[in-house]
Design a protein around this motif. Structure first.
Motif, PDB file in Angstrom:
ATOM      1  N   CYS A 119      -2.404  -1.924  -4.338  1.00 47.98           N
ATOM      2  CA  CYS A 119      -1.417  -1.356  -5.255  1.00 47.98           C
ATOM      3  C   CYS A 119      -1.136  -2.319  -6.407  1.00 47.98           C
ATOM      4  O   CYS A 119       0.017  -2.634  -6.719  1.00 47.98           O
ATOM      5  N   VAL A 163      -5.601   0.978   6.809  1.00 48.51           N
ATOM      6  CA  VAL A 163      -5.464   0.098   5.642  1.00 48.51           C
ATOM      7  C   VAL A 163      -6.124  -1.247   5.918  1.00 48.51           C
ATOM      8  O   VAL A 163      -6.866  -1.783   5.076  1.00 48.51           O
ATOM      9  N   ASN A 196       4.590   5.387   2.212  1.00 55.18           N
ATOM     10  CA  ASN A 196       4.942   6.792   2.433  1.00 55.18           C
ATOM     11  C   ASN A 196       5.039   7.121   3.920  1.00 55.18           C
ATOM     12  O   ASN A 196       5.895   7.914   4.343  1.00 55.18           O
ATOM     13  N   ALA A 197       4.152   6.523   4.719  1.00 56.96           N
ATOM     14  CA  ALA A 197       4.208   6.740   6.169  1.00 56.96           C
ATOM     15  C   ALA A 197       5.518   6.209   6.739  1.00 56.96           C
ATOM     16  O   ALA A 197       6.113   6.815   7.642  1.00 56.96           O
ATOM     17  N   GLN A 217       2.214   6.293  11.268  1.00 58.99           N
ATOM     18  CA  GLN A 217       2.415   5.070  10.496  1.00 58.99           C
ATOM     19  C   GLN A 217       1.477   3.969  10.995  1.00 58.99           C
ATOM     20  O   GLN A 217       0.856   3.250  10.201  1.00 58.99           O
ATOM     21  N   VAL A 251      -2.092   4.757   9.903  1.00 57.12           N
ATOM     22  CA  VAL A 251      -2.315   4.396   8.496  1.00 57.12           C
ATOM     23  C   VAL A 251      -2.443   2.881   8.362  1.00 57.12           C
ATOM     24  O   VAL A 251      -3.301   2.381   7.622  1.00 57.12           O
ATOM     25  N   ASN A 283       0.817  -1.214   0.000  1.00 59.66           N
ATOM     26  CA  ASN A 283       0.000   0.000   0.000  1.00 59.66           C
ATOM     27  C   ASN A 283       0.850   1.263   0.000  1.00 59.66           C
ATOM     28  O   ASN A 283       1.761   1.429   0.822  1.00 59.66           O
ATOM     29  N   THR A 284       0.543   2.161  -0.923  1.00 59.32           N
ATOM     30  CA  THR A 284       1.343   3.370  -1.101  1.00 59.32           C
ATOM     31  C   THR A 284       1.311   4.276   0.127  1.00 59.32           C
ATOM     32  O   THR A 284       2.344   4.814   0.548  1.00 59.32           O
ATOM     33  N   ASP A 285       0.138   4.472   0.708  1.00 57.72           N
ATOM     34  CA  ASP A 285       0.033   5.336   1.894  1.00 57.72           C
ATOM     35  C   ASP A 285       0.894   4.809   3.032  1.00 57.72           C
ATOM     36  O   ASP A 285       1.531   5.584   3.757  1.00 57.72           O
TER      37      ASP A 285
END
Length: 462
Positions: free
Chosen positions: A250, A168, A84-85, A161, A164, A79-81
């Motif tokens: 993703c 998710v 990034n976290a 993090q 998120v 997962n992109t989010d």
């Protein structure tokens, strides 16, 4: 005497000005009583008999469907989010490392060489190897406050993090259950499509035998096409839900391997724990508090900017060019050291403005944290009442389905013996369809309420 007086004054200034610059952050008072509202009690007071929290349950123990577990595992890796976290945590760690290293002296080397000649005379060569060192003495806590602020920022990044991650897991589970619900609704539509086609064919046969009018056949045919249209739309919803879940993973939109709605097993009894646990269990709430702590230390940093800065620097130059001595080989060392104390007097209002901004940001962070606490309690309260509501509606819808199914059977039998009209048959079909769709929708809402409660209690971080 004069020297002693100066030292005494400087010492007194240091002691007085440094007072209060090394304060540590303490959590402000927060009222947690009544934070979570009881879903059914008239007194609005949630009685807690068990201090353990449903949110502490590892997510694998809650979502036992193996296919769902595989999807969550994939999302946690791709997962992109979430990726990034994780990078935000890396950034925060690097900034903390920089803040810690600011206590150490800074060193620099800048070697240089020169070749010079006057009126064509033999060229002379000179070189310099300067080494500089500078150390900022953190007497008034500026570096300490900056380091503590960076520590809080790193903890907040880790909390975000985890928040998120929790979201998710929740999103994957909700979309998975939505797909199961849509699959079940399509099964209902397939079954009803078969029933409406059979009814249409029955009325058509009776019309050919002269027992029924053509208007009945037309209405039955229209009802059949209506169910077919709903079935087509259901396939669209399934495809879109698969695409949305694929995006969370993703990956390009594709078919999702999944189980059956009736195979899912979720808890029906929950322990919320004490309301105060939300302050530490909820990563987003804890992140908001760490933001508040960082702002607290930023205020300390802004205050320390009003006090003198003490810097000790040293220089060492290995060179063969000695002023007044010409060129010397081998080279010689020139050493020097200096200490400076700089007291800000007038900085165009920047220091005052900086302190005001830091205090305002601290107030904003405090308000945000307080609201995050209330929001967490509100989400738990809503999830509890949603579960109770949809559970009751699901049981009522189950009774309706049984009654409408029996009603349809009876109405069709009466129709064949002229005991009921074609409109009653079509109406009974529609009632059954709506009741079954409502039952499945309530089942989904109940399952999603469990997921919402789990997330609201800080679940998904294990």
């Amino acid at each position: 005497m004069k020297k002693k007086t100066i030292i005494t004054i400087l010492s007194a200034t240091v002691l007085m000005s440094s007072c209060g610059l090394y304060n540590k952050y303490d959590r402000p008072e927060v009222v947690a009583e009544g934070l979570v509202r009881d879903a059914v009690s008239d007194t609005d007071t949630l009685v807690v008999n068990d201090t353990t929290s449903f949110g502490n349950l590892p997510w694998r123990n809650l979502f036992t469907d193996r296919k769902l577990q595989d999807l969550i595992d994939t999302a946690l890796v791709r997962n992109t989010d979430l990726l990034n976290a994780a990078q935000n945590v890396v950034i925060a760690k690097a900034q903390l490392m920089s803040a810690r290293l600011s206590y150490l002296p800074s060193l620099g080397v800048s070697p240089s060489g020169t070749i010079s000649s006057i009126d064509g005379a033999k060229a002379s060569q000179s070189y310099q190897l300067p080494i500089t060192a500078s150390w900022n003495v953190d007497l008034f806590g500026q570096l300490t406050s900056s380091k503590r602020s960076a520590q809080m920022a790193m903890i907040a990044a880790k909390d975000k993090q985890m928040a998120v991650r929790s979201q998710v897991i929740s999103n994957v589970a909700n979309l998975y259950y939505t797909l199961l619900m849509l699959d079940r609704q399509q099964e209902i539509l397939d079954e009803l499509e078969s029933i409406t086609k059979e009814t249409w064919q029955m009325m058509q046969l009776q019309m050919e035998l002269g027992q029924k009018r053509s208007i009945a056949v037309q209405s039955a045919e229209a009802a059949y096409y209506s169910v077919q249209a709903k079935n087509v739309d259901m396939k669209r919803q399934i495809r879109e839900a698969e695409n949305n879940l694929s995006l969370l993973l993703c990956q390009p939109g594709q078919s999702i391997s999944r189980g059956k709605l009736e195979q899912q097993v979720l808890p029906s009894e929950f322990s919320t724990g004490v309301a105060l646990q939300l302050l530490n269990n909820r990563p987003d709430v804890h992140a908001a508090e760490m933001k508040l702590a960082a702002c607290f230390h930023d205020v300390q940093t802004a205050r320390s900017s009003f006090y003198p800065s003490i810097n000790i620097s040293g220089n060492g130059i290995f060179t063969n060019s000695i002023t007044g001595m010409g060129i010397s080989n081998p080279g010689k060392w020139l050493l020097s050291a200096v200490g400076t104390l700089t007291q800000p007097i007038f900085q165009n209002g920047k220091l005052v403005a900086g302190l005001k901004v830091a205090k305002a940001q601290q107030e904003i962070a405090f308000n945000t944290w307080q609201n995050a606490v209330l929001k967490a309690g509100n989400e738990v309260s809503n999830a509890l009442v949603q579960y109770n509501c949809y559970d009751e509606q699901s049981r009522l819808a189950e009774k309706q389905v049984a009654l409408y199914r029996k009603s349809l059977e009876d109405t069709r039998m009466l129709y064949t013996s002229n005991g009921s009209s074609y409109l009653e048959v079509i109406s009974a079909q529609s009632d059954l369809l709506n009741a079954e769709i409502s039952k499945v929708t309530n089942d989904l809402n109940k399952m999603q309420a469990v997921v919402s409660l789990y997330t609201a209690l800080g679940g998904g971080t294990k």
